[in-house]
Design a protein around this motif. Structure first.
Motif, PDB file in Angstrom:
ATOM      1  N   MET A   1      20.633  -7.535   7.354  1.00 21.96           N
ATOM      2  CA  MET A   1      20.039  -6.604   8.169  1.00 21.96           C
ATOM      3  C   MET A   1      19.710  -6.961   9.648  1.00 21.96           C
ATOM      4  O   MET A   1      18.702  -6.652  10.069  1.00 21.96           O
ATOM      5  N   ALA A   2      20.569  -8.058   9.987  1.00 18.61           N
ATOM      6  CA  ALA A   2      20.009  -8.817  11.052  1.00 18.61           C
ATOM      7  C   ALA A   2      20.485  -7.865  12.343  1.00 18.61           C
ATOM      8  O   ALA A   2      19.826  -7.571  13.305  1.00 18.61           O
ATOM      9  N   THR A   3      21.578  -7.420  12.308  1.00 15.74           N
ATOM     10  CA  THR A   3      22.273  -6.472  13.386  1.00 15.74           C
ATOM     11  C   THR A   3      21.625  -5.254  13.376  1.00 15.74           C
ATOM     12  O   THR A   3      21.633  -4.497  14.365  1.00 15.74           O
ATOM     13  N   THR A   4      21.934  -4.489  12.263  1.00 16.93           N
ATOM     14  CA  THR A   4      21.668  -3.005  12.429  1.00 16.93           C
ATOM     15  C   THR A   4      20.230  -2.412  11.945  1.00 16.93           C
ATOM     16  O   THR A   4      20.007  -3.087  10.588  1.00 16.93           O
ATOM     17  N   THR A   5      19.475  -2.227  12.418  1.00 14.85           N
ATOM     18  CA  THR A   5      18.074  -2.018  11.884  1.00 14.85           C
ATOM     19  C   THR A   5      17.631  -0.576  12.274  1.00 14.85           C
ATOM     20  O   THR A   5      17.618  -0.083  13.516  1.00 14.85           O
ATOM     21  N   TYR A   6      17.629   0.156  11.272  1.00 18.33           N
ATOM     22  CA  TYR A   6      17.358   1.758  11.649  1.00 18.33           C
ATOM     23  C   TYR A   6      15.949   2.157  11.200  1.00 18.33           C
ATOM     24  O   TYR A   6      15.682   3.191  10.700  1.00 18.33           O
ATOM     25  N   SER A   7      15.019   1.301  11.378  1.00 17.59           N
ATOM     26  CA  SER A   7      13.998   1.410  10.633  1.00 17.59           C
ATOM     27  C   SER A   7      12.965   2.189  11.567  1.00 17.59           C
ATOM     28  O   SER A   7      12.330   3.097  11.015  1.00 17.59           O
ATOM     29  N   TYR A  76      24.972   8.988   7.229  1.00 17.44           N
ATOM     30  CA  TYR A  76      24.845   8.342   5.811  1.00 17.44           C
ATOM     31  C   TYR A  76      25.728   7.017   5.652  1.00 17.44           C
ATOM     32  O   TYR A  76      25.194   6.017   5.294  1.00 17.44           O
ATOM     33  N   LEU A  77      26.976   7.418   5.779  1.00 17.38           N
ATOM     34  CA  LEU A  77      27.840   6.482   5.196  1.00 17.38           C
ATOM     35  C   LEU A  77      28.162   5.142   5.974  1.00 17.38           C
ATOM     36  O   LEU A  77      28.052   4.005   5.453  1.00 17.38           O
ATOM     37  N   GLN A  78      27.899   4.970   7.325  1.00 14.39           N
ATOM     38  CA  GLN A  78      28.122   4.093   8.318  1.00 14.39           C
ATOM     39  C   GLN A  78      27.034   2.950   7.750  1.00 14.39           C
ATOM     40  O   GLN A  78      27.016   1.851   7.808  1.00 14.39           O
ATOM     41  N   PRO A  79      25.748   3.595   8.099  1.00 15.72           N
ATOM     42  CA  PRO A  79      24.560   2.753   7.850  1.00 15.72           C
ATOM     43  C   PRO A  79      24.619   2.191   6.548  1.00 15.72           C
ATOM     44  O   PRO A  79      24.066   1.062   6.272  1.00 15.72           O
ATOM     45  N   TRP A  80      25.115   3.055   5.590  1.00 16.92           N
ATOM     46  CA  TRP A  80      25.129   2.287   3.982  1.00 16.92           C
ATOM     47  C   TRP A  80      26.030   1.248   3.999  1.00 16.92           C
ATOM     48  O   TRP A  80      26.038   0.358   3.476  1.00 16.92           O
ATOM     49  N   LYS A  85      26.991  -4.542   3.658  1.00 15.60           N
ATOM     50  CA  LYS A  85      27.695  -5.811   3.951  1.00 15.60           C
ATOM     51  C   LYS A  85      26.710  -6.805   4.389  1.00 15.60           C
ATOM     52  O   LYS A  85      26.626  -7.953   3.989  1.00 15.60           O
ATOM     53  N   ALA A  86      25.297  -6.226   4.952  1.00 13.99           N
ATOM     54  CA  ALA A  86      24.393  -7.370   5.386  1.00 13.99           C
ATOM     55  C   ALA A  86      23.863  -7.885   3.917  1.00 13.99           C
ATOM     56  O   ALA A  86      23.670  -9.004   3.883  1.00 13.99           O
ATOM     57  N   ALA A  87      23.516  -6.919   3.074  1.00 10.38           N
ATOM     58  CA  ALA A  87      23.442  -7.454   1.776  1.00 10.38           C
ATOM     59  C   ALA A  87      23.929  -8.558   0.937  1.00 10.38           C
ATOM     60  O   ALA A  87      23.648  -9.345   0.529  1.00 10.38           O
ATOM     61  N   ARG A  88      25.359  -8.190   1.468  1.00  9.20           N
ATOM     62  CA  ARG A  88      26.285  -8.943   0.615  1.00  9.20           C
ATOM     63  C   ARG A  88      26.322 -10.289   1.405  1.00  9.20           C
ATOM     64  O   ARG A  88      26.590 -11.567   0.817  1.00  9.20           O
ATOM     65  N   ALA A  89      26.165 -10.308   2.659  1.00  7.07           N
ATOM     66  CA  ALA A  89      26.157 -11.569   3.364  1.00  7.07           C
ATOM     67  C   ALA A  89      24.940 -12.449   2.948  1.00  7.07           C
ATOM     68  O   ALA A  89      24.769 -13.695   2.963  1.00  7.07           O
ATOM     69  N   ALA A  90      23.678 -11.874   2.805  1.00  9.35           N
ATOM     70  CA  ALA A  90      22.861 -12.436   2.501  1.00  9.35           C
ATOM     71  C   ALA A  90      22.739 -13.072   1.171  1.00  9.35           C
ATOM     72  O   ALA A  90      23.533 -12.627   0.234  1.00  9.35           O
ATOM     73  N   VAL A  91      22.049 -14.467   0.880  1.00  8.74           N
ATOM     74  CA  VAL A  91      22.246 -15.113  -0.450  1.00  8.74           C
ATOM     75  C   VAL A  91      21.609 -14.150  -1.483  1.00  8.74           C
ATOM     76  O   VAL A  91      20.340 -13.724  -1.299  1.00  8.74           O
ATOM     77  N   VAL A  92      22.460 -13.956  -2.505  1.00 11.09           N
ATOM     78  CA  VAL A  92      21.803 -13.351  -3.661  1.00 11.09           C
ATOM     79  C   VAL A  92      21.027 -14.316  -4.339  1.00 11.09           C
ATOM     80  O   VAL A  92      21.549 -15.050  -5.184  1.00 11.09           O
TER      81      VAL A  92
END
Ligand SMILES: Nc1ncnc2c1ncn2[C@@H]1O[C@H](COP(=O)(O)OP(=O)(O)OP(=O)(O)O)[C@@H](O)[C@H]1O
Ligand SMILES: [Mg+2]
Lengths: 463, 241
Positions: A1-7, A76-80, A85-92
């Protein structure tokens, strides 16, 4: 979630505005594109004159779909997708804790199913409940049960069976014929139909013991067709393509009957208005119980030596033998057990329809049942139930979509597109989840300490 | 140390018309480690599989523990406690390590499972670390340990190992050979071993056989074979570890 933050709220507001704007533009573009193509139509009338038809309603639908689709996509779709993608990039580092709903899915589902008929009756009345209980409930549950039965053969033992519908047919005709000729009741014939189907499962099993994969598939396919052809051509017994009609109804264990004239008719005894809905509700509970029995037996067997042997057989037949497992009996029991549940489902089918004919046992049925097993993720009961609900329920829903007639004209019969949609759904699921809804095998030996590296994160290899 | 456990006598095995074994005589006594060495395609794996009954010998006899097993189906031979870690390991890839070991103990219906699995874990601590992992995701060496461990779970009288060192790092090979030695010394386990790694195998073994083109051409104690110039030239030169 580094680049896209919709908080922040501001960002959210911006996003909605952007989505609205883009939706509007998409609608505009669609209007421009489709104005001539869709909005106007030329046809020839009887006198061969060109007539201009205006189809503003259809055009509106096209524009609306484009606009709303774009709007939802942006919002909805694009942020999702971005967040995924961000979640996948982050180490699980650890598996996300599963929610209450996911953990107790099967319990919740069972309770919901048990409560479904009374809820539906109270919502839409006794007569209105017919559609939901019969067309959806019973129809889906039959396929759930069939797919669970086939799952024993295909999902657990790994024997690709394309002729499963044969056992369904054996069960159905066993009930139809034996009840007509000997007057046995459903409750006597249900186990008998299962035993007969299991017997036929063994008959199929013997010649195919040495076959595997594609070859096995072809022979089982032929077996299914043979049974159907016998049903068509053995007219003295099966009445051929005419089928067998007025098959007796089931009773509530002989206590209450659903025959209109009977003294112990269910509705009469309870002083209710006459309706076929009670019978359907009763049948709903019967098939629910049968399906749950299938699931229960499968779960139990998986933890017993025979179930283990089935799974080991699927993985490596040679290793099985060298561990002292008799692969002949293991295969035969898999065929017989799977066939038995097919037989149960078949006799239920006969009692529900009141009519059986070879029409109902075509290869397409085998294919649908197998598709459900594959989509559900070979071996997973929950996955298969979900797949059956989506595929069978979805195609039933098509029948309900009468509004489509408004778009495509009054001749449009959505049911005809059933298989098209079925196929499309299958392709989509397979692209999105190549191993079916629930792709990873649940171990049957439970250890107290779970390792961090669970199988689902790692690729499978054969070394 | 003198009683014969396994006797292979004049065995011929065919794949279709191709004769893979051309009259093989091999004997393994109780408590021995016996190794079989030979070039690729000599028929070593075929002999292992023939002992297990698939393929079955066309002529000749195989006797195990005083019983003729030549015509028995594979699973019944396994029930006489002949366990094998076959070529290619053949573990169950979608089952966990723990479940694979359970499969190994299925002959006894898991009666001694808890006790035996601890022994396997002492022998191969790596398997304990990985017990919840699926077999197919193990490394090659770990899979080899699992394959041997699974065979041992059957409490075998005779353990057949087909190239346990295949594709493994020298350290792991040593670990596995040490484990075999321990099992033999402490539990009197009889082992019949096929190896490409002739030096390590012969050093470990009481006796050895050399196989060429489906025939046994030489046999003797491990020491004798190691000292034999022909064996040295064919299987050992350059292969010293
Ligand atoms: N299933 C089979 N069908 C036909 N021929 C086979 C089959 N299995 C093995 N062979 C042949 O039998 C011969 C002996 O094979 P085998 O596997 O026993 O050799 P090996 O001594 O184990 O060799 P390696 O050291 O390479 O494992 C080879 O020539 C092989 O090609
Ligand atoms: Mg070999």
């Amino acid at each position: 979630m580094a680049t896209t933050t919709y908080s922040t709220e501001n960002a959210a507001g911006n996003l909605t505005a952007r989505a609205l704007r883009e939706g509007f533009y998409a609608g505009l573009v669609a209007f421009g594109l489709f104005f001539l193509f869709v909005g106007l139509e030329t046809t020839q009338n009887i006198r061969n004159e060109l007539v201009l038809n205006q189809r503003w309603g259809l055009l509106a639908i096209f524009v609306a779909v484009a606009a709303v689709g774009r709007f939802l996509g942006v919002l909805y779709l694009q942020p999702w997708i971005a967040s995924r993608k961000a979640a996948r990039a982050a180490v699980v580092d650890k598996a996300a804790p599963e929610g209450f709903f996911v953990r107790n899915f099967s319990k919740i589902a069972i309770v919901a199913l048990v409560l479904m008929p009374p809820v539906v009756v109270s919502l839409v009345g006794v007569q209105g409940s017919l559609k939901w209980v019969d067309n959806f409930g019973i129809q889906i549950l039959i396929y759930v049960m069939l797919a669970w039965g086939l799952n024993i053969v295909v999902g657990l033992a790994g024997l690709l069976d394309l002729g499963y519908v044969a056992f369904y047919a054996v069960g159905a005709y066993s009930y139809a014929l034996l009840s007509q000729h000997f007057g046995f009741s459903f409750w006597v014939l249900l186990p008998l139909a299962g035993i007969l189907a299991a017997f036929w499962g063994m008959i199929l099993g013997f010649p195919v013991l040495r076959l595997k994969g594609d070859y096995l598939a072809i022979v089982t396919l032929a077996f299914g067709e043979i049974i159907r052809l016998v049903l068509i051509n053995w007219t003295e017994v099966t009445r051929g393509t005419f089928g067998i009609s007025s098959i007796p109804k089931a009773s509530v264990f002989g206590i209450w009957s659903f025959d209109v004239g009977a003294a112990n008719n269910f509705a009469k005894v309870f002083g209710l208005p006459m309706s076929s809905a009670y019978y359907k509700i009763f049948l709903f509970y019967v098939i629910l119980a049968l399906a749950l029995l299938t699931a229960y037996v499968t779960i139990r067997l998986r933890r017993m030596p025979i179930g283990r042997a089935w799974e080991a057989l699927r993985e490596d037949e040679i290793a099985c033998r060298s561990l002292g497992i008799n692969t002949v009996t293991t295969k035969l029991t898999a065929f017989a057990t799977g066939a038995m549940f097919g037989g149960f489902a078949g006799s239920f089918f006969a009692v529900r329809q009141g009519f059986v004919s070879p029409e109902s046992f075509v290869f397409l049925e085998s294919a649908i049942i197998l598709a459900i097993v594959v989509l559900g993720g070979m071996g997973s009961l929950v996955g298969i139930a979900v797949a059956a609900t989506v595929m069978v329920g979805g195609t039933e829903l098509l029948r309900e979509m009468t509004f489509l007639k408004a778009i495509f004209g009054p001749d449009f019969t959505p049911e005809l597109y059933r298989m098209l949609i079925f196929g499309l759904a299958m392709v989509i699921v397979m692209v999105w989840k190549p191993r079916g809804f629930v792709g990873s095998r649940e171990p049957t030996a439970f250890l107290h300490e779970r390792k961090a590296v669970s199988g689902s994160f790692t690729k499978e290899g054969h070394g | 140390m003198s009683e014969t456990l396994l006797k292979v006598h004049a065995v011929e095995t065919y794949y279709g018309n191709i004769r893979a074994l051309a009259g093989v005589d091999v004997e393994v006594k109780r408590g021995e480690i016996v190794s079989l060495i030979g070039a690729n395609g000599a028929g070593k794996s075929t002999l292992m599989m023939t002992i297990c009954g698939s393929p079955q010998a066309r002529t000749g006899t195989i006797t195990f523990d005083g019983q003729d097993i030549t015509r028995l189906p594979t699973h019944e031979i396994a029930r006489l406690r002949v366990a094998q870690s076959p070529e290619g390991r053949r573990i169950f890839p979608r089952m966990t390590v723990y479940e694979n070991l359970q499969m190994g103990a299925s002959l006894d219906k898991l009666k001694h499972f808890d006790e035996d699995v601890e022994k396997i874990y002492t022998l191969f601590p790596r398997l304990k670390e990985r017990q919840a992992q699926r077999g197919g995701t193990l490394s090659g060496g770990e899979q080899q340990m699992l394959s041997i461990g699974r065979a041992l779970m059957a409490r075998p009288k005779l353990l057949l190992l087909d190239e346990p060192s295949l594709g493994l790092a020298p350290l792991i090979v040593k670990q596995i050979f040490d484990a075999i030695k321990v099992l033999n010394k402490e539990q009197g386990l009889t082992v019949f071993l096929v190896e490409q790694n002739a030096f390590a195998a012969l050093k470990l073994s009481d006796r050895g056989y050399v196989m060429v083109n489906g025939r046994v051409t030489m046999s003797g104690s491990g020491k004798e074979l190691l000292a034999n110039p022909e064996v040295r030239a064919a299987y050992l030169e350059g292969g010293r570890h």
